[in-house]
Design a protein around this motif. Structure first.
Motif, PDB file in Angstrom:
ATOM      1  N   ALA A   1       0.801  -1.223   0.000  1.00  0.00           N
ATOM      2  CA  ALA A   1       0.000   0.000   0.000  1.00  0.00           C
ATOM      3  C   ALA A   1       0.835   1.274   0.000  1.00  0.00           C
ATOM      4  CB  ALA A   1      -0.938  -0.002   1.210  1.00  0.00           C
ATOM      5  N   ARG A   2       2.167   1.125   0.028  1.00  0.00           N
ATOM      6  CA  ARG A   2       3.014   2.324   0.022  1.00  0.00           C
ATOM      7  C   ARG A   2       2.898   3.034  -1.327  1.00  0.00           C
ATOM      8  NH1 ARG A   2       8.705   0.023   1.041  1.00  0.00           N
ATOM      9  NH2 ARG A   2       7.828  -1.535  -0.348  1.00  0.00           N
ATOM     10  N   GLU A   3       3.050   4.356  -1.287  1.00  0.00           N
ATOM     11  CA  GLU A   3       2.995   5.144  -2.518  1.00  0.00           C
ATOM     12  C   GLU A   3       4.223   4.871  -3.381  1.00  0.00           C
ATOM     13  OE1 GLU A   3       3.140   9.813  -3.945  1.00  0.00           O
ATOM     14  OE2 GLU A   3       2.337   9.359  -1.958  1.00  0.00           O
ATOM     15  N   MET A   4       3.988   4.572  -4.653  1.00  0.00           N
ATOM     16  CA  MET A   4       5.073   4.362  -5.605  1.00  0.00           C
ATOM     17  C   MET A   4       5.584   5.731  -6.059  1.00  0.00           C
ATOM     18  SD  MET A   4       7.009   2.430  -7.506  1.00  0.00           S
ATOM     19  CE  MET A   4       6.365   0.833  -7.927  1.00  0.00           C
ATOM     20  N   VAL A   5       6.881   5.933  -5.930  1.00  0.00           N
ATOM     21  CA  VAL A   5       7.505   7.176  -6.363  1.00  0.00           C
ATOM     22  C   VAL A   5       8.281   6.883  -7.646  1.00  0.00           C
ATOM     23  CG1 VAL A   5       9.113   9.022  -5.739  1.00  0.00           C
ATOM     24  CG2 VAL A   5       7.667   7.991  -3.981  1.00  0.00           C
ATOM     25  N   GLN A   6       7.982   7.631  -8.689  1.00  0.00           N
ATOM     26  CA  GLN A   6       8.613   7.413  -9.994  1.00  0.00           C
ATOM     27  C   GLN A   6       9.765   8.402 -10.180  1.00  0.00           C
ATOM     28  OE1 GLN A   6       7.711   5.009 -12.150  1.00  0.00           O
ATOM     29  NE2 GLN A   6       5.985   4.325 -10.930  1.00  0.00           N
TER      30      GLN A   6
ATOM     31  N   TYR B   1      10.510  15.525  -8.685  1.00  0.00           N
ATOM     32  CA  TYR B   1       9.964  14.168  -8.662  1.00  0.00           C
ATOM     33  C   TYR B   1       9.577  13.633  -7.286  1.00  0.00           C
ATOM     34  CZ  TYR B   1      11.618  13.974 -13.458  1.00  0.00           C
ATOM     35  OH  TYR B   1      11.819  14.230 -14.789  1.00  0.00           O
ATOM     36  N   MET B   2      10.161  14.153  -6.226  1.00  0.00           N
ATOM     37  CA  MET B   2       9.883  13.607  -4.900  1.00  0.00           C
ATOM     38  C   MET B   2       8.637  14.259  -4.320  1.00  0.00           C
ATOM     39  SD  MET B   2      12.270  13.600  -1.482  1.00  0.00           S
ATOM     40  CE  MET B   2      13.355  12.265  -1.924  1.00  0.00           C
ATOM     41  N   PRO B   3       7.683  13.440  -3.848  1.00  0.00           N
ATOM     42  CA  PRO B   3       6.495  14.029  -3.222  1.00  0.00           C
ATOM     43  C   PRO B   3       6.895  14.946  -2.062  1.00  0.00           C
ATOM     44  CG  PRO B   3       6.215  11.662  -3.524  1.00  0.00           C
ATOM     45  CD  PRO B   3       7.646  11.978  -3.846  1.00  0.00           C
ATOM     46  N   GLU B   4       6.191  16.032  -1.928  1.00  0.00           N
ATOM     47  CA  GLU B   4       6.514  17.030  -0.903  1.00  0.00           C
ATOM     48  C   GLU B   4       6.531  16.420   0.497  1.00  0.00           C
ATOM     49  OE1 GLU B   4       8.054  20.463   0.279  1.00  0.00           O
ATOM     50  OE2 GLU B   4       7.587  20.034  -1.812  1.00  0.00           O
ATOM     51  N   ALA B   5       5.563  15.546   0.782  1.00  0.00           N
ATOM     52  CA  ALA B   5       5.526  14.923   2.116  1.00  0.00           C
ATOM     53  C   ALA B   5       6.754  14.045   2.342  1.00  0.00           C
ATOM     54  CB  ALA B   5       4.245  14.116   2.288  1.00  0.00           C
ATOM     55  N   MET B   6       7.225  13.387   1.305  1.00  0.00           N
ATOM     56  CA  MET B   6       8.424  12.556   1.406  1.00  0.00           C
ATOM     57  C   MET B   6       9.653  13.424   1.679  1.00  0.00           C
ATOM     58  SD  MET B   6       9.771   9.910  -1.488  1.00  0.00           S
ATOM     59  CE  MET B   6      11.013   8.673  -1.174  1.00  0.00           C
ATOM     60  N   ARG B   7       9.727  14.546   0.983  1.00  0.00           N
ATOM     61  CA  ARG B   7      10.822  15.493   1.234  1.00  0.00           C
ATOM     62  C   ARG B   7      10.750  16.018   2.657  1.00  0.00           C
ATOM     63  NH1 ARG B   7      11.446  19.938  -3.200  1.00  0.00           N
ATOM     64  NH2 ARG B   7      13.106  20.446  -1.770  1.00  0.00           N
TER      65      ARG B   7
ATOM     66  N   VAL C   1      11.767   5.016   9.405  1.00  0.00           N
ATOM     67  CA  VAL C   1      10.661   4.062   9.408  1.00  0.00           C
ATOM     68  C   VAL C   1       9.429   4.681   8.751  1.00  0.00           C
ATOM     69  CG1 VAL C   1       9.043   2.794  10.902  1.00  0.00           C
ATOM     70  CG2 VAL C   1      11.505   2.751  11.383  1.00  0.00           C
ATOM     71  N   SER C   2       9.130   5.926   9.072  1.00  0.00           N
ATOM     72  CA  SER C   2       7.977   6.602   8.512  1.00  0.00           C
ATOM     73  C   SER C   2       8.060   6.679   6.982  1.00  0.00           C
ATOM     74  CB  SER C   2       7.852   8.008   9.108  1.00  0.00           C
ATOM     75  OG  SER C   2       6.794   8.706   8.511  1.00  0.00           O
ATOM     76  N   CYS C   3       9.217   7.056   6.484  1.00  0.00           N
ATOM     77  CA  CYS C   3       9.377   7.194   5.032  1.00  0.00           C
ATOM     78  C   CYS C   3       9.320   5.834   4.333  1.00  0.00           C
ATOM     79  CB  CYS C   3      10.705   7.904   4.723  1.00  0.00           C
ATOM     80  SG  CYS C   3      10.813   8.467   3.007  1.00  0.00           S
ATOM     81  N   HIS C   4      10.052   4.873   4.853  1.00  0.00           N
ATOM     82  CA  HIS C   4      10.074   3.558   4.221  1.00  0.00           C
ATOM     83  C   HIS C   4       8.734   2.840   4.343  1.00  0.00           C
ATOM     84  CE1 HIS C   4      14.331   3.116   3.004  1.00  0.00           C
ATOM     85  NE2 HIS C   4      14.489   4.075   3.896  1.00  0.00           N
ATOM     86  N   SER C   5       7.926   3.217   5.332  1.00  0.00           N
ATOM     87  CA  SER C   5       6.578   2.646   5.483  1.00  0.00           C
ATOM     88  C   SER C   5       5.565   3.304   4.555  1.00  0.00           C
ATOM     89  CB  SER C   5       6.085   2.807   6.925  1.00  0.00           C
ATOM     90  OG  SER C   5       6.902   2.072   7.800  1.00  0.00           O
ATOM     91  N   SER C   6       5.889   4.485   4.079  1.00  0.00           N
ATOM     92  CA  SER C   6       4.948   5.252   3.255  1.00  0.00           C
ATOM     93  C   SER C   6       5.250   5.240   1.769  1.00  0.00           C
ATOM     94  CB  SER C   6       4.927   6.714   3.722  1.00  0.00           C
ATOM     95  OG  SER C   6       4.531   6.793   5.080  1.00  0.00           O
ATOM     96  N   TYR C   7       6.523   5.066   1.400  1.00  0.00           N
ATOM     97  CA  TYR C   7       6.936   5.216   0.002  1.00  0.00           C
ATOM     98  C   TYR C   7       7.783   4.037  -0.463  1.00  0.00           C
ATOM     99  CZ  TYR C   7       5.438   9.942   0.929  1.00  0.00           C
ATOM    100  OH  TYR C   7       4.690  11.033   1.286  1.00  0.00           O
ATOM    101  N   ARG C   8       7.749   3.806  -1.765  1.00  0.00           N
ATOM    102  CA  ARG C   8       8.601   2.792  -2.381  1.00  0.00           C
ATOM    103  C   ARG C   8       9.009   3.265  -3.769  1.00  0.00           C
ATOM    104  NH1 ARG C   8       5.754  -1.363  -5.571  1.00  0.00           N
ATOM    105  NH2 ARG C   8       3.623  -0.667  -5.886  1.00  0.00           N
ATOM    106  N   LEU C   9      10.120   2.720  -4.247  1.00  0.00           N
ATOM    107  CA  LEU C   9      10.584   3.046  -5.601  1.00  0.00           C
ATOM    108  C   LEU C   9      10.359   1.892  -6.554  1.00  0.00           C
ATOM    109  CD1 LEU C   9      13.993   4.813  -4.859  1.00  0.00           C
ATOM    110  CD2 LEU C   9      11.713   5.811  -5.048  1.00  0.00           C
ATOM    111  N   ARG C  10      10.141   0.709  -6.022  1.00  0.00           N
ATOM    112  CA  ARG C  10       9.938  -0.484  -6.861  1.00  0.00           C
ATOM    113  C   ARG C  10       8.724  -1.238  -6.377  1.00  0.00           C
ATOM    114  NH1 ARG C  10      16.186  -2.240  -6.636  1.00  0.00           N
ATOM    115  NH2 ARG C  10      16.940  -0.677  -8.042  1.00  0.00           N
TER     116      ARG C  10
END
Length: 153
Positions: free
Chosen positions: A14-19, A101-107, A144-153
């Motif tokens: 369910a993590r957001e895919m970041v392209q 390219y990076m979502p603002e929340a991820m940044r 943990v927060s970032c890796h739980s929310s976002y993925r690249l693959r």
């Protein structure tokens, strides 16, 4: 035997895919591996009660002043150090790509992690073990927060 996660069936990630463009993805993943190596060096230094070494590695490789923080900072924080440029004539910098390219929340999570690392470096210099461990946990909570929310693959 129990596991911390269930492996029954194929659970949807369910993590957001970041392209990211391929070059940026390679750079970014290398940066994440360096963050992990840095955290390991910090934990090792703390285990040896070498607070100065823990502070130094955090400052040089994770803090707001480290090169790895540049892509997470808002343009206003690093633009003053760069001359104005015509982006159509020059290749994009890593900071430009992160902003694009990076979502603002991820940044924001990245910026919080680098801010926490700067704070950890200060606390570690006090040689207060409990304070240093608490400050380090603030760094890793952001990871943990970032890796739980976002993925690249």
């Amino acid at each position: 035997m129990s596991s911390h996660m269930s492996h029954d069936g194929a659970a949807k990630d369910a993590r957001e895919m970041v392209q990211f463009p391929p070059d940026m993805q390679t750079h970014f993943l290398g940066n994440m591996r360096d963050h992990l190596q840095t955290l390991n060096e910090i934990v090792d230094a703390l285990a040896r009660d070498d607070y100065a070494a823990a502070s130094k590695v955090a400052t040089e490789r994770l803090s707001l002043d480290s090169p790895s923080a540049a892509g997470c900072k808002p343009q206003s924080m690093h633009q003053a150090s760069r001359p104005p440029e015509n982006r159509s004539q020059k290749p994009m910098t890593m900071e430009d790509m992160m902003e694009t390219y990076m979502p603002e929340a991820m940044r924001g999570i990245g910026l919080s992690m680098h801010t926490a690392a700067s704070e950890f470096a200060k606390v570690a210099m006090t040689q207060d073990r409990a304070g240093a461990m608490t400050a380090l946990s603030h760094v890793t909570q952001n990871c943990v927060s970032c890796h739980s929310s976002y993925r690249l693959r």
